[in-house]
Design an enzyme around this catalytic site. Structure first.
Site, PDB file in Angstrom:
ATOM      1  N   ARG A  57       0.791  -1.224   0.000  1.00 31.41           N
ATOM      2  CA  ARG A  57       0.000   0.000   0.000  1.00 31.41           C
ATOM      3  C   ARG A  57       0.827   1.279   0.000  1.00 31.41           C
ATOM      4  O   ARG A  57       0.586   2.177  -0.815  1.00 31.41           O
ATOM      5  CB  ARG A  57      -0.926   0.038   1.233  1.00 31.41           C
ATOM      6  CG  ARG A  57      -2.195  -0.740   1.076  1.00 31.41           C
ATOM      7  CD  ARG A  57      -2.598  -1.354   2.409  1.00 31.41           C
ATOM      8  NE  ARG A  57      -1.625  -2.369   2.749  1.00 31.41           N
ATOM      9  CZ  ARG A  57      -1.703  -3.630   2.324  1.00 31.41           C
ATOM     10  NH1 ARG A  57      -2.739  -4.010   1.629  1.00 31.41           N
ATOM     11  NH2 ARG A  57      -0.760  -4.513   2.613  1.00 31.41           N
ATOM     12  N   LYS A  86      25.870  -3.614  -0.906  1.00 32.56           N
ATOM     13  CA  LYS A  86      27.345  -3.530  -0.977  1.00 32.56           C
ATOM     14  C   LYS A  86      27.900  -2.767   0.220  1.00 32.56           C
ATOM     15  O   LYS A  86      29.075  -2.458   0.265  1.00 32.56           O
ATOM     16  CB  LYS A  86      27.747  -2.817  -2.269  1.00 32.56           C
ATOM     17  CG  LYS A  86      27.413  -3.609  -3.522  1.00 32.56           C
ATOM     18  CD  LYS A  86      27.877  -2.872  -4.772  1.00 32.56           C
ATOM     19  CE  LYS A  86      26.699  -2.255  -5.484  1.00 32.56           C
ATOM     20  NZ  LYS A  86      27.067  -1.460  -6.645  1.00 32.56           N
ATOM     21  N   ARG A 107      11.165   3.785   3.615  1.00 33.91           N
ATOM     22  CA  ARG A 107      10.725   2.810   4.633  1.00 33.91           C
ATOM     23  C   ARG A 107      11.952   1.981   5.001  1.00 33.91           C
ATOM     24  O   ARG A 107      12.658   1.491   4.120  1.00 33.91           O
ATOM     25  CB  ARG A 107       9.624   1.903   4.109  1.00 33.91           C
ATOM     26  CG  ARG A 107       9.366   0.731   5.060  1.00 33.91           C
ATOM     27  CD  ARG A 107       8.183  -0.096   4.681  1.00 33.91           C
ATOM     28  NE  ARG A 107       6.934   0.612   4.947  1.00 33.91           N
ATOM     29  CZ  ARG A 107       5.737   0.041   4.886  1.00 33.91           C
ATOM     30  NH1 ARG A 107       5.626  -1.241   4.556  1.00 33.91           N
ATOM     31  NH2 ARG A 107       4.647   0.733   5.138  1.00 33.91           N
ATOM     32  N   HIS A 135       4.495   5.793  11.515  1.00 35.07           N
ATOM     33  CA  HIS A 135       4.018   5.663  10.130  1.00 35.07           C
ATOM     34  C   HIS A 135       3.048   6.838   9.924  1.00 35.07           C
ATOM     35  O   HIS A 135       1.833   6.666   9.846  1.00 35.07           O
ATOM     36  CB  HIS A 135       3.321   4.317   9.954  1.00 35.07           C
ATOM     37  CG  HIS A 135       3.114   3.892   8.537  1.00 35.07           C
ATOM     38  ND1 HIS A 135       3.291   4.745   7.451  1.00 35.07           N
ATOM     39  CD2 HIS A 135       2.745   2.684   8.014  1.00 35.07           C
ATOM     40  CE1 HIS A 135       3.034   4.071   6.331  1.00 35.07           C
ATOM     41  NE2 HIS A 135       2.708   2.825   6.646  1.00 35.07           N
TER      42      HIS A 135
HETATM   43  N1   CP Z   1      -0.458  -0.117   5.819  1.00 34.45           N
HETATM   44  C1   CP Z   1       0.748  -0.323   5.257  1.00 34.45           C
HETATM   45  O1   CP Z   1       1.749   0.305   5.603  1.00 34.45           O
HETATM   46  O2   CP Z   1       0.749  -1.288   4.288  1.00 34.45           O
HETATM   47  P1   CP Z   1       2.022  -1.743   3.476  1.00 34.45           P
HETATM   48  O3   CP Z   1       2.977  -2.416   4.445  1.00 34.45           O
HETATM   49  O4   CP Z   1       1.518  -2.676   2.422  1.00 34.45           O
HETATM   50  O5   CP Z   1       2.666  -0.510   2.897  1.00 34.45           O
END
Ligand code: CP
Length: 308
Positions: A57, A86, A107, A135
């Site tokens: 997502r 590396k 991420r 998040h």
């Molecule tokens: N909700 C969410 O972060 O989903 P993903 O891990 O698929 O990005």
């Protein structure tokens, strides 16, 4: 607030007014999405997606958001195909990519990695999830979903179910909810209780917080379910002990409020039975879809593009 070039690292960096501003602007872009499939607001702009952890997502909705705005995307979705394999550091990767792109989404499994990245970037960094920490863009789309449903976040009873210890979506969301007049019930196995600091911060802000190990979903407007975060457990046996702790099925919904909604940041594993998908309470697929207008708004804001 100055949005242009702002890094989006933690929801704690946002005031309530700033959160409400993003939600309002996301609504404008959602209406534009309905009336036309693409726009040229981000023509000539490049988004770099640096995903050192799996995602469906977050990565794809940022990509779709950028493309719908007329921009393009570069990046990787697996650290094995970047020069991290590396031995390149996050700092060097970000220094380089900030010379290639106008905005970066990162991420990474390490908490604090997005903050670190922001210290080495000439362009805005958006945290797409750093370990069990934060998040923030998920939280904004969660709040957008709640506000769309109930018009106001104030006054709601919200229960949060599942892995409250390792779930970064829970940590971000509960921090944001501290800005609103809500009542929160945490439901989790004892081993996966919410961090004490989060509970204390909410209480200090005057939020009524209850904690329980019983899956009682009555008297809630929002039922926010989360996956047990297998990948964050230091001890696999601990995961085995708690993995099936809560499974929502049709029986669990008996006696819940007529207008209650069930949310989940997804992916789900087994914590929500597919039987629930067709009920009037399920909102998790719409919630995921709301990631597009919210992320479109954030991309425009941090790139200094006015669309209202
Ligand atoms: N909700 C969410 O972060 O989903 P993903 O891990 O698929 O990005």
């Amino acid at each position: 607030m100055r949005w242009t070039k702002k890094h989006i690292i933690s929801i704690n960096d946002f005031s309530r007014d700033e959160i409400d501003f993003v939600l309002e602007k996301s609504g404008i872009l959602e209406k534009k999405l309905v009336s036309s499939s693409t726009s040229s607001l981000m023509n000539g702009k490049i988004l770099a997606n640096l995903f050192f952890e799996p995602s469906t997502r977050t990565r794809m909705s940022f990509e779709a958001a950028m493309k719908r705005l007329g921009g393009i995307t570069i990046g990787f979705d697996h650290p094995g195909i970047s020069s991290e394999a590396k031995g390149e550091t996050i700092a060097d990767t970000v220094r380089i990519v900030s010379g290639y792109a106008d905005v970066i989404v990162i991420r990474h499994p390490i908490e604090g990695s997005a903050r670190l990245a922001s210290e080495y970037s000439d362009v805005p960094i958006i945290n797409g999830g750093d370990g069990a920490n934060q998040h923030p863009t998920q939280t904004l789309l969660d709040l957008y979903t709640i506000k769309k449903e109930f018009k106001s976040i104030d006054g709601l009873d919200i229960c949060i179910v599942g892995d409250l210890k390792y779930g970064r979506t829970v940590h971000s969301l509960t921090s944001a909810l501290g800005n609103y007049d809500v009542r929160i019930r945490f439901i989790s196995p004892r081993e996966l209780r919410a961090p004490r600091q989060i509970v204390k911060n909410l209480s200090d802000r005057g939020i009524e917080v209850k904690e329980t190990t019983k899956l009682n979903l009555k008297n809630s407007d929002v039922i926010y379910v989360t996956r047990i975060q297998k990948e964050r457990f230091p001890d696999p046996q601990e995961y085995e002990r708690v993995k099936g702790a809560f499974v929502l099925n049709l029986n669990s919904l008996e006696g819940i409020r007529e207008n209650a909604i069930i949310m989940h940041p997804l992916p789900r594993v087994s914590e929500i039975s597919p039987d629930i998908d067709a009920t009037k309470h399920a909102r998790y697929f719409e919630q995921a879809k709301n990631g597009i207008p919210v992320r479109m708004a954030l991309l425009c804001l941090v790139c200094g593009i006015k669309f209202w």
